[in-house]
Design a protein around this motif. Structure first.
Motif, PDB file in Angstrom:
ATOM      1  N   GLU A  44       0.828  -1.195   0.000  1.00  0.00           N
ATOM      2  CA  GLU A  44       0.000   0.000   0.000  1.00  0.00           C
ATOM      3  C   GLU A  44       0.871   1.255   0.000  1.00  0.00           C
ATOM      4  OE1 GLU A  44      -3.272   0.378  -0.287  1.00  0.00           O
ATOM      5  OE2 GLU A  44      -3.336  -1.780  -0.644  1.00  0.00           O
ATOM      6  N   ASP A  45       1.937   1.212   0.806  1.00  0.00           N
ATOM      7  CA  ASP A  45       2.861   2.348   0.836  1.00  0.00           C
ATOM      8  C   ASP A  45       3.508   2.560  -0.518  1.00  0.00           C
ATOM      9  OD1 ASP A  45       2.323   2.756   3.476  1.00  0.00           O
ATOM     10  OD2 ASP A  45       4.099   1.706   4.228  1.00  0.00           O
ATOM     11  N   GLU A  46       3.823   1.448  -1.189  1.00  0.00           N
ATOM     12  CA  GLU A  46       4.469   1.532  -2.503  1.00  0.00           C
ATOM     13  C   GLU A  46       3.525   2.153  -3.517  1.00  0.00           C
ATOM     14  OE1 GLU A  46       6.554  -1.417  -5.788  1.00  0.00           O
ATOM     15  OE2 GLU A  46       6.234  -2.115  -3.732  1.00  0.00           O
ATOM     16  N   LYS A  47       2.224   1.772  -3.429  1.00  0.00           N
ATOM     17  CA  LYS A  47       1.237   2.341  -4.351  1.00  0.00           C
ATOM     18  C   LYS A  47       1.095   3.835  -4.115  1.00  0.00           C
ATOM     19  CE  LYS A  47      -1.586  -1.829  -4.929  1.00  0.00           C
ATOM     20  NZ  LYS A  47      -2.911  -2.456  -4.674  1.00  0.00           N
ATOM     21  N   THR A  48       1.037   4.209  -2.825  1.00  0.00           N
ATOM     22  CA  THR A  48       0.927   5.629  -2.491  1.00  0.00           C
ATOM     23  C   THR A  48       2.155   6.391  -2.951  1.00  0.00           C
ATOM     24  OG1 THR A  48      -0.388   5.079  -0.548  1.00  0.00           O
ATOM     25  CG2 THR A  48       0.610   7.267  -0.601  1.00  0.00           C
ATOM     26  N   SER A  49       3.326   5.780  -2.712  1.00  0.00           N
ATOM     27  CA  SER A  49       4.586   6.403  -3.120  1.00  0.00           C
ATOM     28  C   SER A  49       4.665   6.554  -4.626  1.00  0.00           C
ATOM     29  CB  SER A  49       5.764   5.571  -2.619  1.00  0.00           C
ATOM     30  OG  SER A  49       6.985   6.096  -3.077  1.00  0.00           O
ATOM     31  N   SER A  50       4.182   5.520  -5.337  1.00  0.00           N
ATOM     32  CA  SER A  50       4.198   5.554  -6.802  1.00  0.00           C
ATOM     33  C   SER A  50       3.319   6.666  -7.329  1.00  0.00           C
ATOM     34  CB  SER A  50       3.726   4.209  -7.359  1.00  0.00           C
ATOM     35  OG  SER A  50       3.666   4.247  -8.757  1.00  0.00           O
ATOM     36  N   SER A  51       2.139   6.832  -6.685  1.00  0.00           N
ATOM     37  CA  SER A  51       1.224   7.885  -7.103  1.00  0.00           C
ATOM     38  C   SER A  51       1.838   9.256  -6.887  1.00  0.00           C
ATOM     39  CB  SER A  51      -0.086   7.764  -6.317  1.00  0.00           C
ATOM     40  OG  SER A  51      -0.963   8.810  -6.654  1.00  0.00           O
ATOM     41  N   LYS A  52       2.502   9.415  -5.725  1.00  0.00           N
ATOM     42  CA  LYS A  52       3.129  10.694  -5.427  1.00  0.00           C
ATOM     43  C   LYS A  52       4.333  10.947  -6.309  1.00  0.00           C
ATOM     44  CE  LYS A  52       1.736  10.909  -0.552  1.00  0.00           C
ATOM     45  NZ  LYS A  52       2.226  10.921   0.851  1.00  0.00           N
ATOM     46  N   SER A  53       5.063   9.871  -6.680  1.00  0.00           N
ATOM     47  CA  SER A  53       6.314  10.035  -7.432  1.00  0.00           C
ATOM     48  C   SER A  53       6.087  10.602  -8.817  1.00  0.00           C
ATOM     49  CB  SER A  53       7.050   8.694  -7.538  1.00  0.00           C
ATOM     50  OG  SER A  53       6.370   7.800  -8.390  1.00  0.00           O
ATOM     51  N   LYS A  54       4.859  10.444  -9.330  1.00  0.00           N
ATOM     52  CA  LYS A  54       4.569  11.009 -10.647  1.00  0.00           C
ATOM     53  C   LYS A  54       4.631  12.529 -10.614  1.00  0.00           C
ATOM     54  CE  LYS A  54       1.553   7.236 -12.201  1.00  0.00           C
ATOM     55  NZ  LYS A  54       0.200   6.875 -12.657  1.00  0.00           N
ATOM     56  N   LYS A  55       4.483  13.121  -9.420  1.00  0.00           N
ATOM     57  CA  LYS A  55       4.421  14.564  -9.294  1.00  0.00           C
ATOM     58  C   LYS A  55       5.719  15.151  -8.730  1.00  0.00           C
ATOM     59  CE  LYS A  55      -0.549  14.222  -8.432  1.00  0.00           C
ATOM     60  NZ  LYS A  55      -1.652  14.499  -7.484  1.00  0.00           N
ATOM     61  N   VAL A  56       6.721  14.309  -8.513  1.00  0.00           N
ATOM     62  CA  VAL A  56       7.974  14.789  -7.940  1.00  0.00           C
ATOM     63  C   VAL A  56       8.687  15.695  -8.937  1.00  0.00           C
ATOM     64  CG1 VAL A  56      10.267  14.113  -7.154  1.00  0.00           C
ATOM     65  CG2 VAL A  56       8.275  12.783  -6.461  1.00  0.00           C
ATOM     66  N   LYS A  57       9.046  16.876  -8.499  1.00  0.00           N
ATOM     67  CA  LYS A  57       9.759  17.807  -9.364  1.00  0.00           C
ATOM     68  C   LYS A  57      11.214  17.379  -9.468  1.00  0.00           C
ATOM     69  CE  LYS A  57      10.024  22.763 -10.280  1.00  0.00           C
ATOM     70  NZ  LYS A  57       9.634  24.101  -9.804  1.00  0.00           N
ATOM     71  N   ASP A  58      11.766  17.424 -10.664  1.00  0.00           N
ATOM     72  CA  ASP A  58      13.120  16.934 -10.913  1.00  0.00           C
ATOM     73  C   ASP A  58      13.842  17.965 -11.773  1.00  0.00           C
ATOM     74  OD1 ASP A  58      15.413  15.622 -11.592  1.00  0.00           O
ATOM     75  OD2 ASP A  58      14.459  13.800 -12.324  1.00  0.00           O
ATOM     76  N   THR A  59      14.455  18.942 -11.113  1.00  0.00           N
ATOM     77  CA  THR A  59      15.094  20.040 -11.843  1.00  0.00           C
ATOM     78  C   THR A  59      16.286  19.562 -12.666  1.00  0.00           C
ATOM     79  OG1 THR A  59      16.410  20.530  -9.855  1.00  0.00           O
ATOM     80  CG2 THR A  59      14.375  21.780 -10.181  1.00  0.00           C
ATOM     81  N   SER A  60      16.973  18.550 -12.202  1.00  0.00           N
ATOM     82  CA  SER A  60      18.135  18.033 -12.927  1.00  0.00           C
ATOM     83  C   SER A  60      17.705  17.444 -14.275  1.00  0.00           C
ATOM     84  CB  SER A  60      18.838  16.968 -12.091  1.00  0.00           C
ATOM     85  OG  SER A  60      19.924  16.409 -12.802  1.00  0.00           O
ATOM     86  N   SER A  61      16.658  16.618 -14.260  1.00  0.00           N
ATOM     87  CA  SER A  61      16.166  16.018 -15.508  1.00  0.00           C
ATOM     88  C   SER A  61      15.531  17.066 -16.405  1.00  0.00           C
ATOM     89  CB  SER A  61      15.158  14.904 -15.195  1.00  0.00           C
ATOM     90  OG  SER A  61      15.789  13.809 -14.563  1.00  0.00           O
ATOM     91  N   ALA A  62      14.861  18.040 -15.806  1.00  0.00           N
ATOM     92  CA  ALA A  62      14.246  19.115 -16.596  1.00  0.00           C
ATOM     93  C   ALA A  62      15.319  19.895 -17.350  1.00  0.00           C
ATOM     94  CB  ALA A  62      13.450  20.045 -15.692  1.00  0.00           C
ATOM     95  N   SER A  63      16.410  20.201 -16.668  1.00  0.00           N
ATOM     96  CA  SER A  63      17.517  20.934 -17.295  1.00  0.00           C
ATOM     97  C   SER A  63      18.156  20.107 -18.409  1.00  0.00           C
ATOM     98  CB  SER A  63      18.555  21.294 -16.235  1.00  0.00           C
ATOM     99  OG  SER A  63      19.665  21.944 -16.811  1.00  0.00           O
ATOM    100  N   ALA A  64      18.354  18.811 -18.134  1.00  0.00           N
ATOM    101  CA  ALA A  64      18.958  17.932 -19.141  1.00  0.00           C
ATOM    102  C   ALA A  64      18.032  17.769 -20.344  1.00  0.00           C
ATOM    103  CB  ALA A  64      19.252  16.565 -18.520  1.00  0.00           C
ATOM    104  N   ALA A  65      16.737  17.687 -20.087  1.00  0.00           N
ATOM    105  CA  ALA A  65      15.766  17.546 -21.177  1.00  0.00           C
ATOM    106  C   ALA A  65      15.738  18.797 -22.046  1.00  0.00           C
ATOM    107  CB  ALA A  65      14.383  17.260 -20.612  1.00  0.00           C
TER     108      ALA A  65
END
Length: 419
Positions: A71-92
């Motif tokens: 259950e924690d993994e499902k919740t974490s997975s749902s939240k992880s879709k919204k995690v901001k990632d400035t490093s990947s954004a800059s690389a992209a």
């Protein structure tokens, strides 16, 4: 009597343990179904004494821990879709620029100067590709991870072609370029120059797909805005593939060019992006039909406006991307019809308010929800239209307003100006 006292004492430990204890050992004895009788208590006491009770409790709590972890993994997975990632954004962002630049090169000019120019551009692209692979692998944003994997898969499906031109894959999924082997593609009569052009030049090439994939990663890693929401600094001409068969008959009499500026199409692409983004982020359900209808009506209006402007465009890349967009819409004709939306003969859309509001909003949501949804694919085409219509060199330090005019952008601004 002692057995009874022991049974009562165990039942009094706590309500949760008593329920667990009862469910685990129910039916162990020959007692009644109404609870603990004398014989069941003796059986229970025997289970405790011989250790089977302890084993069952360990098994129970192990299973409970596993369920809680899932259950924690499902919740974490749902939240992880919204995690901001400035490093990947800059690389992209960097990859989007270098991939887009590859589309502007002339791969038919094999002079030493031009071959060096191509080599430098490919080298820069590989550097940016590798940076994105590394940041994507470390990202906690699940969408960034999936899109990075998709970018890698796009390379891997063409790895034999890349190996022919001196580009190989490393164990960490990054790429290496052998510049000498790469340059020989243009100096030796081996046909490999054509392979370079296939991979990096033109719509549908690996570089073109990498630019689109970088756009998706940037949007997922950042605040949801387009990678082209910065100053329009992407020269949009490509190396080829502008087939006249894909150009509408209404443009046949016009003087067409891959580098023709088209501020009207750029402005309408910006507006459509905003209305599409609103649909992608709003709460779409049957209790919110009025608001969903208003948003979808705006989307239809902005889509039709973009088609009108692209039909009048003199930029062949804009025209081709608009044709891809029309094909995407036509391919979802059945889905639209279930919502009271008609795809007309000229590929514009019409919406019937009554039928739309009578339909299931779940059908609307399915079009705009998910990484590979209709809305996601449409966004990529709109990004391409905007990029090709803007012509970066003539718009340096400027961006389009929603009215089609220009507004200055500071030299330090990179990816923080919203369309």
């Amino acid at each position: 009597m002692e057995g009874c006292k022991m049974g009562i004492s165990l039942n009094g430990l706590n309500s949760g343990l008593a329920d667990t204890y009862s469910s685990l050992l129910s039916g162990a004895g020959s007692g009644s179904s109404g609870g603990f009788d004398g014989s069941s208590l003796l059986t229970d006491y025997a289970a405790i004494k011989n250790g089977s009770y302890g084993k069952m409790m360990k098994s129970y709590y192990s299973k409970l821990k596993t369920q809680e972890s899932e259950e924690d993994e499902k919740t974490s997975s749902s939240k992880s879709k919204k995690v901001k990632d400035t490093s990947s954004a800059s690389a992209a962002s960097a990859l989007h620029k270098s991939a887009s630049k590859l589309g502007t090169l002339n791969y038919d000019d094999h002079s030493e100067e031009n071959v060096q120019k191509i080599t430098d551009a490919v080298s820069a692209f590989i550097k940016d590709y590798n940076s994105l692979m590394k940041s994507g692998a470390k990202s906690e944003n699940s969408t960034v991870q999936k899109q990075t994997d998709a970018l890698y898969n796009s390379y891997y499906s063409n790895y034999k072609l890349f190996s022919k031109i001196g580009i190989t894959m490393n164990s960490d999924r990054t790429l290496s370029l052998d510049e000498d082997s790469f340059k020989k593609c243009f100096t030796e009569d081996s046909g490999r120059a054509g392979t370079v052009k296939t991979l990096f030049g033109g719509i549908g090439s690996f570089a073109d797909k990498a630019a689109d994939r970088a756009s998706r990663i940037y949007r997922a890693a950042g605040d949801g805005e387009s990678v082209t929401s910065s100053k329009a600094k992407y020269a949009g001409s490509t190396g080829g593939s502008s087939s006249s068969s894909k150009t509408s008959s209404s443009t046949s009499s016009k003087e067409l060019s891959k580098t023709a500026e088209d501020p009207a199409s750029a402005a309408s692409a910006s507006t459509l992006y905003k209305s599409l983004e609103k649909l992608g982020t709003m709460n779409i359900n049957n209790d919110n039909k009025d608001n969903v209808y208003d948003a979808f009506s705006a989307f239809v209006k902005d889509y039709n406006a973009l088609l009108k402007n692209t039909n009048d465009s003199k930029n062949t890349n804009v025209i081709n991307q608009a044709n891809y967009l029309k094909s995407l819409v036509s391919g979802n004709k059945s889905a639209f019809s279930r919502m009271g939306i008609t795809v007309n003969a000229d590929k514009t859309l019409s919406i019937d308010e009554t039928k739309f509001k009578e339909s299931d909003m779940g059908n609307v949501k399915s079009l705009f929800d998910g990484v590979y949804s209709f809305g996601e694919k449409m966004t990529d085409r709109i990004n391409s239209i905007y990029r090709y219509a803007s012509q970066g060199e003539s718009l340096r330090n400027k961006t389009y307003t929603s009215q089609g005019g220009y507004s200055s952008v500071g030299a330090g601004s990179t990816l923080d100006t919203t369309l």
